[in-house]
Design a protein around this motif. Sequence first.
Motif, PDB file in Angstrom:
ATOM      1  N   LEU A   1      36.603  27.286 -19.076  1.00 46.15           N
ATOM      2  CA  LEU A   1      35.914  28.108 -20.073  1.00 46.15           C
ATOM      3  C   LEU A   1      34.420  27.805 -20.025  1.00 46.15           C
ATOM      4  CD1 LEU A   1      35.909  30.017 -22.550  1.00 46.15           C
ATOM      5  CD2 LEU A   1      36.338  27.973 -23.965  1.00 46.15           C
ATOM      6  N   VAL A   2      33.619  28.845 -19.936  1.00 46.86           N
ATOM      7  CA  VAL A   2      32.172  28.677 -19.896  1.00 46.86           C
ATOM      8  C   VAL A   2      31.530  29.777 -20.716  1.00 46.86           C
ATOM      9  CG1 VAL A   2      31.968  30.024 -17.762  1.00 46.86           C
ATOM     10  CG2 VAL A   2      30.202  28.353 -18.340  1.00 46.86           C
ATOM     11  N   GLN A   3      30.400  29.485 -21.312  1.00 48.82           N
ATOM     12  CA  GLN A   3      29.686  30.469 -22.114  1.00 48.82           C
ATOM     13  C   GLN A   3      28.920  31.437 -21.209  1.00 48.82           C
ATOM     14  OE1 GLN A   3      27.198  28.380 -24.919  1.00 48.82           O
ATOM     15  NE2 GLN A   3      28.902  28.028 -26.326  1.00 48.82           N
ATOM     16  N   PRO A   4      28.678  32.629 -21.692  1.00 45.61           N
ATOM     17  CA  PRO A   4      27.857  33.572 -20.912  1.00 45.61           C
ATOM     18  C   PRO A   4      26.517  32.945 -20.542  1.00 45.61           C
ATOM     19  CG  PRO A   4      28.899  34.695 -22.748  1.00 45.61           C
ATOM     20  CD  PRO A   4      29.197  33.235 -22.939  1.00 45.61           C
ATOM     21  N   GLY A   5      26.120  33.180 -19.294  1.00 45.81           N
ATOM     22  CA  GLY A   5      24.898  32.577 -18.783  1.00 45.81           C
ATOM     23  C   GLY A   5      25.100  31.215 -18.151  1.00 45.81           C
ATOM     24  N   GLY A   6      26.287  30.666 -18.315  1.00 43.10           N
ATOM     25  CA  GLY A   6      26.567  29.342 -17.768  1.00 43.10           C
ATOM     26  C   GLY A   6      26.958  29.377 -16.306  1.00 43.10           C
ATOM     27  N   SER A   7      27.315  28.202 -15.794  1.00 44.06           N
ATOM     28  CA  SER A   7      27.654  28.052 -14.379  1.00 44.06           C
ATOM     29  C   SER A   7      28.970  27.307 -14.210  1.00 44.06           C
ATOM     30  CB  SER A   7      26.546  27.269 -13.655  1.00 44.06           C
ATOM     31  OG  SER A   7      25.314  27.949 -13.695  1.00 44.06           O
ATOM     32  N   LEU A   8      29.628  27.593 -13.104  1.00 43.55           N
ATOM     33  CA  LEU A   8      30.826  26.871 -12.690  1.00 43.55           C
ATOM     34  C   LEU A   8      30.809  26.764 -11.173  1.00 43.55           C
ATOM     35  CD1 LEU A   8      33.901  28.268 -14.682  1.00 43.55           C
ATOM     36  CD2 LEU A   8      32.983  25.947 -14.791  1.00 43.55           C
ATOM     37  N   ARG A   9      31.428  25.710 -10.675  1.00 43.84           N
ATOM     38  CA  ARG A   9      31.590  25.560  -9.233  1.00 43.84           C
ATOM     39  C   ARG A   9      33.073  25.474  -8.909  1.00 43.84           C
ATOM     40  NH1 ARG A   9      30.568  20.500  -5.203  1.00 43.84           N
ATOM     41  NH2 ARG A   9      29.757  21.627  -3.391  1.00 43.84           N
ATOM     42  N   LEU A  10      33.569  26.440  -8.191  1.00 38.90           N
ATOM     43  CA  LEU A  10      34.955  26.423  -7.750  1.00 38.90           C
ATOM     44  C   LEU A  10      35.048  25.727  -6.399  1.00 38.90           C
ATOM     45  CD1 LEU A  10      36.083  30.062  -8.632  1.00 38.90           C
ATOM     46  CD2 LEU A  10      35.983  28.035 -10.096  1.00 38.90           C
ATOM     47  N   SER A  11      36.154  25.026  -6.213  1.00 40.09           N
ATOM     48  CA  SER A  11      36.417  24.345  -4.943  1.00 40.09           C
ATOM     49  C   SER A  11      37.774  24.766  -4.414  1.00 40.09           C
ATOM     50  CB  SER A  11      36.403  22.826  -5.139  1.00 40.09           C
ATOM     51  OG  SER A  11      35.159  22.377  -5.623  1.00 40.09           O
TER      52      SER A  11
ATOM     53  N   LEU B   1      26.871  33.507 -15.388  1.00 35.84           N
ATOM     54  CA  LEU B   1      28.177  34.124 -15.576  1.00 35.84           C
ATOM     55  C   LEU B   1      28.176  35.092 -16.743  1.00 35.84           C
ATOM     56  CD1 LEU B   1      30.352  31.032 -14.754  1.00 35.84           C
ATOM     57  CD2 LEU B   1      30.582  33.263 -13.664  1.00 35.84           C
ATOM     58  N   LYS B   2      28.961  36.153 -16.586  1.00 36.19           N
ATOM     59  CA  LYS B   2      29.078  37.205 -17.583  1.00 36.19           C
ATOM     60  C   LYS B   2      30.533  37.304 -18.041  1.00 36.19           C
ATOM     61  CE  LYS B   2      25.659  39.862 -14.961  1.00 36.19           C
ATOM     62  NZ  LYS B   2      25.388  41.158 -14.269  1.00 36.19           N
ATOM     63  N   PRO B   3      30.784  37.829 -19.223  1.00 37.87           N
ATOM     64  CA  PRO B   3      32.172  37.987 -19.673  1.00 37.87           C
ATOM     65  C   PRO B   3      33.020  38.785 -18.673  1.00 37.87           C
ATOM     66  CG  PRO B   3      30.684  38.272 -21.517  1.00 37.87           C
ATOM     67  CD  PRO B   3      29.819  38.158 -20.296  1.00 37.87           C
ATOM     68  N   GLU B   4      32.430  39.731 -17.994  1.00 39.51           N
ATOM     69  CA  GLU B   4      33.179  40.537 -17.021  1.00 39.51           C
ATOM     70  C   GLU B   4      33.539  39.766 -15.755  1.00 39.51           C
ATOM     71  OE1 GLU B   4      30.264  41.313 -18.482  1.00 39.51           O
ATOM     72  OE2 GLU B   4      28.936  42.411 -17.084  1.00 39.51           O
ATOM     73  N   ASP B   5      33.051  38.536 -15.625  1.00 37.30           N
ATOM     74  CA  ASP B   5      33.458  37.678 -14.502  1.00 37.30           C
ATOM     75  C   ASP B   5      34.779  36.958 -14.805  1.00 37.30           C
ATOM     76  OD1 ASP B   5      30.016  36.818 -14.074  1.00 37.30           O
ATOM     77  OD2 ASP B   5      31.201  38.191 -12.825  1.00 37.30           O
ATOM     78  N   THR B   6      35.275  37.093 -16.012  1.00 42.92           N
ATOM     79  CA  THR B   6      36.539  36.473 -16.377  1.00 42.92           C
ATOM     80  C   THR B   6      37.669  37.012 -15.503  1.00 42.92           C
ATOM     81  OG1 THR B   6      35.869  36.110 -18.667  1.00 42.92           O
ATOM     82  CG2 THR B   6      38.235  36.216 -18.228  1.00 42.92           C
ATOM     83  N   ALA B   7      38.371  36.093 -14.827  1.00 43.72           N
ATOM     84  CA  ALA B   7      39.429  36.475 -13.901  1.00 43.72           C
ATOM     85  C   ALA B   7      40.068  35.214 -13.346  1.00 43.72           C
ATOM     86  CB  ALA B   7      38.869  37.314 -12.748  1.00 43.72           C
ATOM     87  N   VAL B   8      41.177  35.409 -12.643  1.00 39.47           N
ATOM     88  CA  VAL B   8      41.724  34.337 -11.814  1.00 39.47           C
ATOM     89  C   VAL B   8      41.071  34.454 -10.443  1.00 39.47           C
ATOM     90  CG1 VAL B   8      43.786  33.355 -10.756  1.00 39.47           C
ATOM     91  CG2 VAL B   8      43.899  34.315 -13.073  1.00 39.47           C
ATOM     92  N   TYR B   9      40.520  33.363  -9.978  1.00 41.79           N
ATOM     93  CA  TYR B   9      39.822  33.340  -8.700  1.00 41.79           C
ATOM     94  C   TYR B   9      40.704  32.674  -7.645  1.00 41.79           C
ATOM     95  CZ  TYR B   9      35.516  34.995 -10.806  1.00 41.79           C
ATOM     96  OH  TYR B   9      34.567  35.778 -11.445  1.00 41.79           O
TER      97      TYR B   9
ATOM     98  N   THR C   1      37.150  31.718 -17.422  1.00 42.25           N
ATOM     99  CA  THR C   1      36.995  32.483 -18.653  1.00 42.25           C
ATOM    100  C   THR C   1      35.554  32.344 -19.121  1.00 42.25           C
ATOM    101  OG1 THR C   1      39.300  32.056 -19.266  1.00 42.25           O
ATOM    102  CG2 THR C   1      37.820  32.829 -21.002  1.00 42.25           C
ATOM    103  N   VAL C   2      34.888  33.476 -19.252  1.00 46.46           N
ATOM    104  CA  VAL C   2      33.501  33.481 -19.703  1.00 46.46           C
ATOM    105  C   VAL C   2      33.479  34.094 -21.097  1.00 46.46           C
ATOM    106  CG1 VAL C   2      31.130  34.148 -19.206  1.00 46.46           C
ATOM    107  CG2 VAL C   2      32.753  33.775 -17.326  1.00 46.46           C
ATOM    108  N   SER C   3      33.210  33.260 -22.082  1.00 47.83           N
ATOM    109  CA  SER C   3      33.280  33.710 -23.462  1.00 47.83           C
ATOM    110  C   SER C   3      32.468  32.777 -24.342  1.00 47.83           C
ATOM    111  CB  SER C   3      34.728  33.749 -23.939  1.00 47.83           C
ATOM    112  OG  SER C   3      34.797  34.085 -25.315  1.00 47.83           O
ATOM    113  N   SER C   4      31.914  33.356 -25.397  1.00 51.03           N
ATOM    114  CA  SER C   4      31.189  32.541 -26.371  1.00 51.03           C
ATOM    115  C   SER C   4      32.112  32.134 -27.516  1.00 51.03           C
ATOM    116  CB  SER C   4      29.983  33.303 -26.897  1.00 51.03           C
ATOM    117  OG  SER C   4      30.370  34.556 -27.434  1.00 51.03           O
TER     118      SER C   4
END
Length: 121
Positions: A10-20, A85-93, A118-121
């Motif tokens: 879970l990350v807030q809009p505008g935040g970052s994540l790194r997938l591996s 990140l934007k809310p519309e980026d919410t998905a299973v990757y 999940t991108v949500s505030s």
Amino acid sequence: VQLQASGGGLVQPGGSLRLSCEASGLPFSTYAMAWFRQVPGKEREFVAAIDRSGINTYDADFVKGRFIISRDNPKNMVYLQMNSLKPEDTAVYYCAAASFPLRASEMYNYWGQGTLVTVSS
């Protein structure tokens, strides 16, 4: 062959994540790698791909420079750095492996289990 994706959360809009994604059971440096994503009820869509050497990368239009795909062949790893990140980026990757860095999911031979972003505030 196993592709193990991790790093979602879970990350807030505008935040970052790194997938591996860690690959095993295949000659990693001979495969192109990609990330796809899927929202329930929608088709799996291409996010980014990288060629065997890691020199050439390919992005979906919606990425617009926000995401960066990279790989570390000696470690059998592929990454997806996601910024702004934007809310519309919410998905299973999902990470996937194929002979060539194509955009069509049906061309990929091997798939990871997916990691939820999940991108949500």
